[in-house]
Scaffold this motif. Structure first.
Motif, PDB file in Angstrom:
ATOM      1  N   PRO A   1       0.816  -1.234   0.000  1.00 46.47           N
ATOM      2  CA  PRO A   1       0.000   0.000   0.000  1.00 46.47           C
ATOM      3  C   PRO A   1       0.838   1.268   0.000  1.00 46.47           C
ATOM      4  N   HIS A   2       2.002   1.201   0.618  1.00 43.96           N
ATOM      5  CA  HIS A   2       2.866   2.384   0.668  1.00 43.96           C
ATOM      6  C   HIS A   2       3.469   2.671  -0.711  1.00 43.96           C
ATOM      7  N   LEU A   3       3.812   1.611  -1.447  1.00 53.90           N
ATOM      8  CA  LEU A   3       4.323   1.797  -2.803  1.00 53.90           C
ATOM      9  C   LEU A   3       3.232   2.348  -3.708  1.00 53.90           C
ATOM     10  N   GLU A   4       2.028   1.842  -3.542  1.00 51.29           N
ATOM     11  CA  GLU A   4       0.926   2.272  -4.388  1.00 51.29           C
ATOM     12  C   GLU A   4       0.635   3.752  -4.215  1.00 51.29           C
ATOM     13  N   ALA A   5       0.928   4.292  -3.040  1.00 48.08           N
ATOM     14  CA  ALA A   5       0.629   5.696  -2.756  1.00 48.08           C
ATOM     15  C   ALA A   5       1.748   6.629  -3.205  1.00 48.08           C
ATOM     16  N   ALA A   6       2.863   6.083  -3.693  1.00 45.09           N
ATOM     17  CA  ALA A   6       4.035   6.902  -4.030  1.00 45.09           C
ATOM     18  C   ALA A   6       4.144   7.154  -5.531  1.00 45.09           C
ATOM     19  N   ASP A   7       4.694   8.311  -5.872  1.00 48.51           N
ATOM     20  CA  ASP A   7       5.009   8.624  -7.262  1.00 48.51           C
ATOM     21  C   ASP A   7       6.460   8.278  -7.590  1.00 48.51           C
ATOM     22  N   ALA A   8       7.292   8.221  -6.568  1.00 49.58           N
ATOM     23  CA  ALA A   8       8.701   7.853  -6.743  1.00 49.58           C
ATOM     24  C   ALA A   8       9.130   7.039  -5.529  1.00 49.58           C
ATOM     25  N   LEU A   9       9.979   6.064  -5.774  1.00 48.36           N
ATOM     26  CA  LEU A   9      10.450   5.184  -4.714  1.00 48.36           C
ATOM     27  C   LEU A   9      11.975   5.157  -4.715  1.00 48.36           C
ATOM     28  N   ILE A  10      12.556   5.457  -3.559  1.00 52.11           N
ATOM     29  CA  ILE A  10      14.000   5.314  -3.361  1.00 52.11           C
ATOM     30  C   ILE A  10      14.198   4.230  -2.318  1.00 52.11           C
ATOM     31  N   VAL A  11      14.754   3.100  -2.738  1.00 54.21           N
ATOM     32  CA  VAL A  11      15.003   1.975  -1.837  1.00 54.21           C
ATOM     33  C   VAL A  11      16.472   1.992  -1.417  1.00 54.21           C
ATOM     34  N   ILE A  12      16.715   1.753  -0.128  1.00 59.74           N
ATOM     35  CA  ILE A  12      18.079   1.668   0.388  1.00 59.74           C
ATOM     36  C   ILE A  12      18.247   0.288   0.993  1.00 59.74           C
ATOM     37  N   ASP A  13      19.320  -0.410   0.586  1.00 53.62           N
ATOM     38  CA  ASP A  13      19.440  -1.814   0.968  1.00 53.62           C
ATOM     39  C   ASP A  13      20.897  -2.260   0.939  1.00 53.62           C
ATOM     40  N   ALA A  14      21.174  -3.360   1.585  1.00 49.10           N
ATOM     41  CA  ALA A  14      22.465  -4.039   1.431  1.00 49.10           C
ATOM     42  C   ALA A  14      22.372  -4.892   0.174  1.00 49.10           C
ATOM     43  N   ILE A  15      23.344  -4.749  -0.721  1.00 51.35           N
ATOM     44  CA  ILE A  15      23.275  -5.394  -2.028  1.00 51.35           C
ATOM     45  C   ILE A  15      24.557  -6.173  -2.281  1.00 51.35           C
ATOM     46  N   ASP A  16      24.405  -7.438  -2.623  1.00 53.59           N
ATOM     47  CA  ASP A  16      25.572  -8.273  -2.924  1.00 53.59           C
ATOM     48  C   ASP A  16      25.783  -8.319  -4.427  1.00 53.59           C
ATOM     49  N   TYR A  17      26.693  -7.461  -4.911  1.00 53.08           N
ATOM     50  CA  TYR A  17      27.004  -7.473  -6.333  1.00 53.08           C
ATOM     51  C   TYR A  17      28.451  -7.851  -6.587  1.00 53.08           C
ATOM     52  N   GLY A  18      29.078  -8.495  -5.586  1.00 58.46           N
ATOM     53  CA  GLY A  18      30.404  -9.072  -5.782  1.00 58.46           C
ATOM     54  C   GLY A  18      31.542  -8.078  -5.840  1.00 58.46           C
ATOM     55  N   LEU A  19      31.357  -6.912  -5.258  1.00 60.98           N
ATOM     56  CA  LEU A  19      32.398  -5.892  -5.230  1.00 60.98           C
ATOM     57  C   LEU A  19      32.987  -5.800  -3.818  1.00 60.98           C
ATOM     58  N   PRO A  20      34.053  -5.046  -3.619  1.00 59.08           N
ATOM     59  CA  PRO A  20      34.644  -4.939  -2.285  1.00 59.08           C
ATOM     60  C   PRO A  20      33.629  -4.433  -1.254  1.00 59.08           C
ATOM     61  N   SER A  21      33.747  -4.931  -0.048  1.00 60.63           N
ATOM     62  CA  SER A  21      32.840  -4.535   1.029  1.00 60.63           C
ATOM     63  C   SER A  21      32.831  -3.025   1.189  1.00 60.63           C
ATOM     64  N   GLY A  22      31.649  -2.480   1.383  1.00 62.94           N
ATOM     65  CA  GLY A  22      31.513  -1.048   1.566  1.00 62.94           C
ATOM     66  C   GLY A  22      31.305  -0.269   0.284  1.00 62.94           C
TER      67      GLY A  22
END
Length: 208
Positions: A54-75
């Protein structure tokens, strides 16, 4: 987007599993240090999955912040936009809890209510296996820069200005705010977080 658009800044992750709590801690920092106009909603999404729909449905823009494992150096910090944000089930796994959030995005798209603007800000984690652990020093050092990155995106791409407001009340209970949570954490000797060897030995004997 005009300045009247509704923007959801969503931190997702589990603060109980070390660096997986990164997104939550960034949103926590933003909420503690800055006051945004009513068009911006800061949210600790935790691991709520479809409850976030419901929160996404009410938004016109979404900025997600997350820990992401893309195989690069930590940090390492990265930012993804639009079609590069993994939005469908079966897409390449980038986020540590992407499956649940993919379901949220896919459901919103199916209903025709997904925010038209999608941005994902993430950091490469260093440790995920420390139950009850806080952020590692490497990833903790990126909380401030990531918060500033999000603030810059809001300012430069959406025309949203924030006012400094250090020390205001955070998004969650003070007991689980980063300083209190990490500062009150017992040592590994006092609270073993990898399994009590006595219990493990008993289980092993029972399965023999």
């Amino acid at each position: 987007m005009n300045e009247n658009g509704r923007i959801l800044v969503l931190g997702i992750g589990n603060i109980l599993w070390a660096d997986e709590g990164f997104g939550v801690r960034v949103v926590e920092r933003l909420a503690a240090d800055w006051r945004f106009p009513d068009t911006v909603t800061l949210m600790d999404g935790g691991t709520q999955g479809l409850y976030l729909l419901p929160h996404l449905e009410a938004a016109d823009a979404l900025i997600v912040i997350d820990a992401i494992d893309y195989g690069l150096p930590s940090g390492t910090r990265q930012i993804f936009r639009g079609d590069h944000v993994p939005a469908f089930l079966g897409a390449k796994k980038m986020s540590l809890h992407q499956t649940g959030f993919q379901e949220v995005l896919a459901s919103a798209m199916l209903l025709g209510r997904c925010p038209p603007t999608l941005i994902l800000v993430g950091v490469q984690p260093e440790c995920l296996e420390d139950y009850g652990g806080g952020l590692t020093a490497t990833v903790a050092a990126q909380v401030g820069p990531a918060a500033e990155l999000v603030r810059a995106v809001l300012r430069d791409e959406f025309g949203v200005e924030a006012e400094p407001c250090a020390g205001q009340i955070g998004l969650a209970s003070a007991a689980v705010a980063r300083d209190a949570y990490e500062g009150g954490r017992p040592s590994a000797e006092d609270a073993c977080r990898i399994g009590d060897p006595r219990v493990l030995a008993a289980l092993s004997a029972g399965m023999a």
